[in-house]
Design a protein around this motif. Structure first.
Motif, mmCIF file in Angstrom:
data_model
loop_
_atom_site.group_PDB
_atom_site.id
_atom_site.type_symbol
_atom_site.label_atom_id
_atom_site.label_comp_id
_atom_site.label_asym_id
_atom_site.label_seq_id
_atom_site.Cartn_x
_atom_site.Cartn_y
_atom_site.Cartn_z
ATOM 1 N N SER A 41 1.395 17.767 12.316
ATOM 2 C CA SER A 41 1.553 17.315 10.921
ATOM 3 C C SER A 41 1.040 15.895 10.764
ATOM 4 O O SER A 41 0.440 15.558 9.734
ATOM 5 C CB SER A 41 3.017 17.383 10.502
ATOM 6 N N GLN B 140 4.334 21.821 5.014
ATOM 7 C CA GLN B 140 5.289 22.694 5.714
ATOM 8 C C GLN B 140 6.407 23.146 4.759
ATOM 9 O O GLN B 140 6.858 24.276 4.811
ATOM 10 C CB GLN B 140 5.902 21.926 6.890
ATOM 11 N N ASP C 77 -0.376 23.339 6.585
ATOM 12 C CA ASP C 77 0.577 23.085 7.664
ATOM 13 C C ASP C 77 1.599 24.221 7.715
ATOM 14 O O ASP C 77 2.535 24.255 6.922
ATOM 15 C CB ASP C 77 1.271 21.746 7.417
HETATM 16 MG MG LIG Z 1 4.761 19.726 11.585
#
Ligand SMILES: [Mg+2]
Ligand SMILES: Nc1ncnc2c1ncn2[C@@H]1O[C@H](COP(=O)(O)OP(=O)(O)OP(=O)(O)O)[C@@H](O)[C@H]1O
Lengths: 246, 290
Positions: free
Chosen positions: A47, A80, A153
């Protein structure tokens, strides 16, 4: 054509005893019509890498450059977690990231909402949608600006298997048709092998350990022998690097 | 849900009631019964009050309440219309409300500013105890102090309002800033959304509920403090009228002013502020509903 050039990238968080090295000396070029997957254990800096590439974080050392035909590329980012504005409706969340409010733009937003099967939910607030629906709004938002590079992500990890499969297919089509670049973070090696022509393996401490080309034709069926072999190959790399334990 | 299924199967001609409609009906009937009990409590109190004044308690050697000391609701209501007819009431409300608007308006600005400043460590140290004192000291103290210092001048109430309410705004603003949604701001940044648009569509909507809470609590205190200052040192406003009627021992008039004050405060709180809340914070209901 978009290009990403990463030189001697180093990223740390905190100071003194709290210091965490998230990325260590990453050198990487991604060019042209690539679908690049980034895999690796939790906390290996995946990330963080996307955050640096999209301009959210700045590198501690080194440089990153993202261009498209010589000018600064426009990135789209699927996070995410969905990251929607709770006080704006679904449609307004898409409009929030647009450059203008023309009718064309509105139509485009509606088209991408329909792509994620949420064409009738434009007037809802995010709080009125399920977690999976919110994640799909986040996906539609990134698609709706038709970015030069699309960063994702773990976009499908919170979705049910059927929806995830449909969206994977949609993503592949979009990539195939628009010839855009996709940088895709995932935990799922099968997903990475199914979608990408290049897989980057990161290890704990943020080191780029392996760079695997996968030159099989699309669409790739997980049941297909060659695809299964490729997946086994990546998993073996994982074992060699002792990444499976985490 | 199974019962509705079977009824629709058995009587296909019956009009279909959607689940949404059912939910709406349930909500409405719940609301009605809640209001019913709420209003009943007022009626009960007024009835007991009126009843206690009736001249039927000779066996107790007189009524429990003396109408000279405490007139009954019916008398208060008739006094209310008398005063209303004289035109003193709107004038008194106007004087009080102007005072609140000026005092609390200033207090809100000052409180918000201090809340922003307190994001820095040094200013936090500087203002911390002042905020604490303002929050914990009873409003009456400031009312007395400002009355002594400023006497009849309008500056007194204004300063009393500021001292009693600024901290509520400060605390809320400060909390709001601490809780700024970094994930959303980062998202906007990655999509190259302008700083102006980020502030307008993320920072302000995020802070709005915090500001609103400060406004609401601050206002309810400003209101009481203002009337108190008028009781002690003023020549107009609701508090002043209360003092005059108390001094003249006109209990009916005194109670009328108290009731007028009470109903007006209730109206502002329940009708005006709640309407604003419903209008601007619809998304929050969506969040809590899930
Ligand atoms: Mg991550
Ligand atoms: N803002 C931050 N402040 C401090 N440390 C951070 C920050 N962001 C990330 N880190 C640290 O950097 C390391 C890499 O984090 P990152 O989120 O990039 O991991 P990841 O590979 O995405 O993991 P996951 O697969 O669990 O999402 C972790 O050790 C994390 O604790």
């Amino acid at each position: 054509m978009a290009e990403i050039r990463i030189k001697n990238l180093h990223k740390e968080f905190g100071v003194g005893s709290d210091k965490v090295v998230a990325l260590e000396d990453v050198n990487l070029d991604i060019t042209g019509h690539s679908f690049v997957s980034i895999v690796g254990p939790s906390g290996c800096g995946k990330s963080t890498l996307l955050n640096i590439l999209t301009g959210i974080e700045t590198p501690t050392n080194g440089t990153v450059e993202i261009t498209s035909d010589g000018h600064v590329a426009a990135p789209g980012y699927v996070f995410q977690a969905a990251r929607l504005l709770p006080w704006r409706t679904v449609t307004d969340n898409l409009m929030f990231v647009q450059e203008d409010r023309s009718d064309d733009t509105k139509k485009r937003c509606q088209r991408y909402l329909e792509m994620v099967q949420l064409g009738d939910k434009g007037d809802k607030f995010p709080g009125e949608l399920s977690g999976g629906m919110q994640q799909r709004v986040g996906i539609a938002r990134a698609f709706s600006i038709e970015p030069d590079v699309l960063f994702m992500d773990e976009p499908f990890s919170h979705l049910d298997a059927i929806t995830a499969r449909a969206l994977r297919r949609e993503l592949h089509h979009m990539w195939d048709e628009t010839k855009k670049m996709v940088v895709f973070v995932t935990h799922d090696v099968g997903e990475a092998v199914e979608l990408s022509n290049r897989i980057l393996v990161f290890a704990k401490g943020g080191r780029l350990e392996d760079d695997i080309q996968i030159d099989l034709p699309f669409p790739r069926d997980p049941a297909d022998d060659e695809v299964a072999v490729a997946k086994a190959h990546v998993l073996r790399k994982f074992e060699e690097l002792d990444l499976l334990a985490s | 849900m199974t019962t509705t299924d079977t009824t629709t199967v058995e009587t296909p001609s019956a009009p279909r009631v959607t689940e949404e409609e059912l939910a709406r009906r349930a909500r409405r009937s719940e609301l009605t019964s809640r209001w019913f009990w709420r209003i009943l409590s007022y009626i009960a109190v007024l009835a007991i009050w009126e009843f206690a004044l009736l001249d039927i308690f000779s066996f107790l050697r007189g009524s429990p309440l003396d109408p000279k000391l405490l007139p009954g609701p019916s008398e208060v209501v008739s006094t209310f219309f008398e005063i209303w007819g004289e035109g003193t009431m709107p004038a008194a409300f106007q004087a009080t409300l102007t005072r609140i608007a000026v005092g609390f308006g200033l207090s809100f600005l000052i409180g918000a500013m201090i809340g922003i400043l307190m994001q820095s460590k040094w200013f936090e140290g500087f203002f911390k105890d002042a905020v604490l004192i303002s929050l914990s000291a009873p409003g009456l103290i400031w009312v007395l102090i400002t009355a002594i210092i400023f006497g009849n001048r309008p500056l007194g109430p204004t300063i009393a309002i500021i001292l009693t309410t600024f901290a509520l705004v400060t605390v809320n603003v400060s909390e709001g800033i601490k809780a700024l949604p970094k994930d959303l701001l980062d998202m906007a940044k990655s999509f190259r959304v302008s700083v102006f648009k980020r502030n307008r569509q993320i920072v302000i909507p995020h802070l709005a509920p915090y500001l609103f809470t400060g406004l609401r609590f601050g206002f309810s205190i400003a209101w009481k403090v203002t009337v108190l200052t008028e009781v002690f040192s003023s020549s107009e406003g609701i508090g002043f009228e209360m003092r005059i009627s108390a001094v003249l021992f006109d209990m009916s008039e005194f109670l009328t002013w108290i009731l007028a004050f009470f109903f007006f405060a209730l109206f502002l709180e329940k009708v005006v502020l709640e309407a604003i809340e419903r209008r601007y914070f619809r998304w929050r209901q969506a969040v809590t509903a899930t």
